[in-house]
Motif scaffolding. Structure first.
Motif, PDB file in Angstrom:
ATOM      1  N   LYS A   1       0.827  -1.217   0.000  1.00 16.34           N
ATOM      2  CA  LYS A   1       0.000   0.000   0.000  1.00 16.34           C
ATOM      3  C   LYS A   1       0.858   1.264   0.000  1.00 16.34           C
ATOM      4  N   ASP A   2       1.968   1.231   0.712  1.00 19.24           N
ATOM      5  CA  ASP A   2       2.849   2.391   0.808  1.00 19.24           C
ATOM      6  C   ASP A   2       4.288   1.910   0.841  1.00 19.24           C
ATOM      7  N   THR A   3       5.173   2.737   0.301  1.00 20.38           N
ATOM      8  CA  THR A   3       6.597   2.445   0.354  1.00 20.38           C
ATOM      9  C   THR A   3       7.355   3.764   0.301  1.00 20.38           C
TER      10      THR A   3
ATOM     11  N   LEU B   1       5.333   6.736  -1.326  1.00 20.67           N
ATOM     12  CA  LEU B   1       4.524   6.416  -2.496  1.00 20.67           C
ATOM     13  C   LEU B   1       3.327   5.610  -2.023  1.00 20.67           C
ATOM     14  N   HIS B   2       2.160   5.968  -2.525  1.00 23.40           N
ATOM     15  CA  HIS B   2       0.938   5.252  -2.187  1.00 23.40           C
ATOM     16  C   HIS B   2       0.517   4.419  -3.398  1.00 23.40           C
ATOM     17  N   VAL B   3       0.313   3.136  -3.164  1.00 24.11           N
ATOM     18  CA  VAL B   3      -0.026   2.191  -4.226  1.00 24.11           C
ATOM     19  C   VAL B   3      -1.494   1.801  -4.106  1.00 24.11           C
TER      20      VAL B   3
ATOM     21  N   ILE C   1       0.410   4.608  -8.821  1.00 26.68           N
ATOM     22  CA  ILE C   1       1.434   4.995  -7.860  1.00 26.68           C
ATOM     23  C   ILE C   1       1.293   6.504  -7.675  1.00 26.68           C
ATOM     24  N   ASN C   2       0.852   6.935  -6.512  1.00 27.46           N
ATOM     25  CA  ASN C   2       0.568   8.358  -6.265  1.00 27.46           C
ATOM     26  C   ASN C   2      -0.289   8.950  -7.387  1.00 27.46           C
TER      27      ASN C   2
END
Length: 142
Positions: A86-88, A96-98, A106-107
């Motif tokens: 979900k996020d990295t 980055l939000h997936v 991605i974002n």
């Protein structure tokens, strides 16, 4: 198998990214062992930026480096990971939000071509440049 840099250089719609990585002095970094995941903006993504944005980026190399590092994760995530991920964090220390459904974003940038496997990571081509604020990190390192 080609490296990330060799793969980017061999794909016709990643010419602006290849030139930007060269201008920013990041080619050697992305030729390291990795693993890296690159969310690679297509030439069309760069072309959709506001007028004169690329000129401004090329005049501000630290900011260009930070923008480019915002597209790189120091892990290898293929599209199967997007279901759970979900996020990295990026190499620019930005989040980055997936979103994986209905399409992977991605974002907010759509993944238009996933899973280009390289010897030192993986590339996913996206349809937007992932921008940041103009504030550069105080350390000057990325």
């Amino acid at each position: 198998m080609k490296t990330i840099i060799e793969t980017i250089g061999s794909i016709g719609n990643l010419k602006v990214l290849a030139q930007s990585l060269e201008s920013a002095g990041l080619v050697d970094d992305l030729n390291e062992a990795g693993p890296f995941t690159i969310f690679a903006p297509s030439d069309e993504a760069f072309a959709s930026m506001p007028p004169h944005s690329m000129e401004a980026l090329l005049k501000n190399i630290p900011y260009l480096q930070r923008i480019l590092w915002n597209h790189v994760v120091r892990e290898k995530y293929d599209s199967n990971h997007f279901v759970k991920l979900k996020d990295t964090k990026t190499m620019a220390d930005s989040g980055l939000h997936v979103v994986s459904k209905p399409k992977v974003t991605i974002n907010g940038a759509k993944v238009v071509k996933p899973n280009l496997i390289c010897s030192n990571g993986i590339i996913h081509i996206i349809d937007h440049v992932l921008m940041l604020s103009m504030k550069a990190p105080a350390t000057g390192t990325y």
